[in-house]
Design a protein around this motif. Structure first.
Motif, PDB file in Angstrom:
ATOM      1  N   GLU A 104      37.491  39.421  36.622  1.00 45.34           N
ATOM      2  CA  GLU A 104      38.724  38.681  36.931  1.00 45.34           C
ATOM      3  C   GLU A 104      39.178  37.643  35.921  1.00 45.34           C
ATOM      4  O   GLU A 104      38.673  36.906  35.133  1.00 45.34           O
ATOM      5  N   GLN A 105      40.100  38.680  34.619  1.00 47.63           N
ATOM      6  CA  GLN A 105      40.895  38.070  33.696  1.00 47.63           C
ATOM      7  C   GLN A 105      41.230  36.541  33.951  1.00 47.63           C
ATOM      8  O   GLN A 105      42.037  35.863  32.619  1.00 47.63           O
ATOM      9  N   SER A 106      41.974  36.379  34.646  1.00 46.69           N
ATOM     10  CA  SER A 106      43.202  35.178  35.014  1.00 46.69           C
ATOM     11  C   SER A 106      42.062  34.075  34.115  1.00 46.69           C
ATOM     12  O   SER A 106      42.567  32.725  33.434  1.00 46.69           O
ATOM     13  N   HIS A 127      45.361  36.508  41.649  1.00 49.92           N
ATOM     14  CA  HIS A 127      45.257  35.634  40.171  1.00 49.92           C
ATOM     15  C   HIS A 127      46.398  34.503  39.738  1.00 49.92           C
ATOM     16  O   HIS A 127      44.743  33.910  38.577  1.00 49.92           O
ATOM     17  N   TRP A 128      46.336  33.684  40.552  1.00 46.00           N
ATOM     18  CA  TRP A 128      47.093  32.746  40.131  1.00 46.00           C
ATOM     19  C   TRP A 128      46.130  31.739  41.055  1.00 46.00           C
ATOM     20  O   TRP A 128      47.208  30.534  40.954  1.00 46.00           O
ATOM     21  N   ARG A 179      42.766  31.309  41.103  1.00 49.62           N
ATOM     22  CA  ARG A 179      40.879  30.858  40.869  1.00 49.62           C
ATOM     23  C   ARG A 179      41.722  29.901  39.094  1.00 49.62           C
ATOM     24  O   ARG A 179      41.393  28.948  39.503  1.00 49.62           O
ATOM     25  N   TRP A 214      42.826  33.698  30.783  1.00 49.78           N
ATOM     26  CA  TRP A 214      43.545  33.566  30.345  1.00 49.78           C
ATOM     27  C   TRP A 214      44.424  31.976  29.338  1.00 49.78           C
ATOM     28  O   TRP A 214      43.596  31.199  29.506  1.00 49.78           O
ATOM     29  N   ASP A 231      37.627  33.279  45.695  1.00 47.80           N
ATOM     30  CA  ASP A 231      39.011  33.360  46.147  1.00 47.80           C
ATOM     31  C   ASP A 231      40.026  34.220  47.714  1.00 47.80           C
ATOM     32  O   ASP A 231      40.743  33.648  47.827  1.00 47.80           O
ATOM     33  N   TYR A 264      53.819  33.298  41.578  1.00 45.51           N
ATOM     34  CA  TYR A 264      53.508  34.529  41.579  1.00 45.51           C
ATOM     35  C   TYR A 264      54.556  34.482  41.796  1.00 45.51           C
ATOM     36  O   TYR A 264      55.098  35.335  43.122  1.00 45.51           O
ATOM     37  N   GLY A 299      48.134  40.897  43.807  1.00 48.29           N
ATOM     38  CA  GLY A 299      48.639  39.965  42.267  1.00 48.29           C
ATOM     39  C   GLY A 299      48.284  38.819  42.642  1.00 48.29           C
ATOM     40  O   GLY A 299      48.183  38.122  41.791  1.00 48.29           O
ATOM     41  N   LYS A 357      38.603  42.959  40.775  1.00 45.91           N
ATOM     42  CA  LYS A 357      39.125  42.326  41.957  1.00 45.91           C
ATOM     43  C   LYS A 357      39.496  43.007  43.270  1.00 45.91           C
ATOM     44  O   LYS A 357      40.807  44.051  42.887  1.00 45.91           O
TER      45      LYS A 357
END
Length: 316
Positions: free
Chosen positions: A69-71, A138-139, A141, A74, A296, A99, A135, A42
């Protein structure tokens, strides 16, 4: 050069692209032309047109394009999403996301260069923006994933020049309100749900990782709080989910407090899913990862536009 090396590519199954943002589209299209499976870090691309072209490329190419995209993987986000769907906190009233990243405290800030700056991450021409498209992405999604709703409109503001040590051209602070799509069952006169979003990146400032939650989802029957102590990978308690409701008015921790990994555990789920898509040639799931990644970026670009116009902007 590697893409032109037939001998090298005959032994490769997957191409993973993790380069400065301005190179994402070009290298991704070149990699897709090889017929290999392509996994792209991403953000999808730093522009709306670039995102649109990669979405179309994902549809047209027979081989898979997957955005990493790992979020969504989580563990706290996945559990919160299920609890919300199960009605654990009743009807959701609002959601807040925060974030924060400090070069002093955050192990993810390893891209600081020898001069103390952020290298290409600090350059608008290369990154496409500042912390929100970096960064802070990530918050975004998890808000959509946990609530199960699209972000339709944005009003926001960004601030630059607050961390000169980082030599950042883009924003180091951003704040926004997200108007979510209407569910049709909001209380009369309430209107659609509105979430708050903040992101910041500072150079050496200590930060209140231990008391400031990453996400706070408030319902008419309780609250869910995703918390942590920064994004440390090697300290216990690096992330958790707390549920507040009538049976646990002081909050109940839903993960062991000595667990290590927190946010970073999402990478395990992400790569398991990527390998599953590759093994089964799951074109639908791969394309969906591209579409969601494009969404995103569109949210971030709407924040940037709103900061310039001072108005609500539609996410397009």
């Amino acid at each position: 050069d590697l893409i032109d090396d037939t001998n090298v590519f005959s032994t490769i199954d997957i191409i993973f692209i993790a380069v400065p943002h301005d190179l994402h589209e070009t290298l991704c299209l070149e990699a897709l032309a090889t017929g290999k499976i392509v996994v792209l870090e991403k953000p999808l691309a730093p522009t709306r047109d670039g995102c649109d072209r990669l979405v179309q490329a994902s549809l047209k190419n027979k081989n898979l394009l997957i955005v990493a995209e790992q979020s969504p993987y989580w563990q706290e986000v996945k559990m919160a999403r299920q609890l919300i769907a199960d009605g654990a906190i009743g009807h959701v009233v609002t959601c807040s996301a925060y974030y924060y990243e400090s070069m002093r405290d955050n192990v993810t800030s390893g891209s600081v260069d020898e001069s103390g700056g952020l290298g290409w991450r600090a350059l608008l021409a290369r990154a496409g923006g500042g912390i929100a498209i970096d960064g802070g992405l990530h918050w975004i999604r998890p808000i959509r994933e946990m609530l199960g709703l699209r972000i339709e409109k944005v009003v926001g503001v960004v601030r630059r020049g607050l961390a000169p040590e980082l030599q950042m051209e883009g924003e180091s602070v951003g704040h926004a309100l997200f108007q979510m799509e209407s569910t049709g069952d909001e209380p009369e006169g309430a209107g659609p749900l509105v979430a708050t979003y903040s992101c910041n990146m500072l150079a050496t400032a200590p930060m209140a990782h231990d008391i400031c939650p990453y996400f706070r989802i408030t319902g008419d029957g309780g609250e869910l709080v995703i918390h942590g102590n920064g994004l440390f990978r090697e300290e216990p308690g690096a992330g958790g989910l707390r549920l507040y409701h009538k049976d646990n008015p002081k909050g109940k921790e839903l993960f062991p407090q000595d667990r290590m990994g927190g946010f970073f555990l999402g990478f395990a789920g992400l790569w398991q899913d990527i390998l599953q898509m590759a093994w089964t040639n799951d074109k639908v799931a791969a394309h969906e990862s591209v579409v969601r990644a494009a969404d995103d970026v569109r949210v971030v670009l709407a924040i940037y536009k709103s900061s310039e116009t001072g108005q609500w902007e539609t996410v397009m």
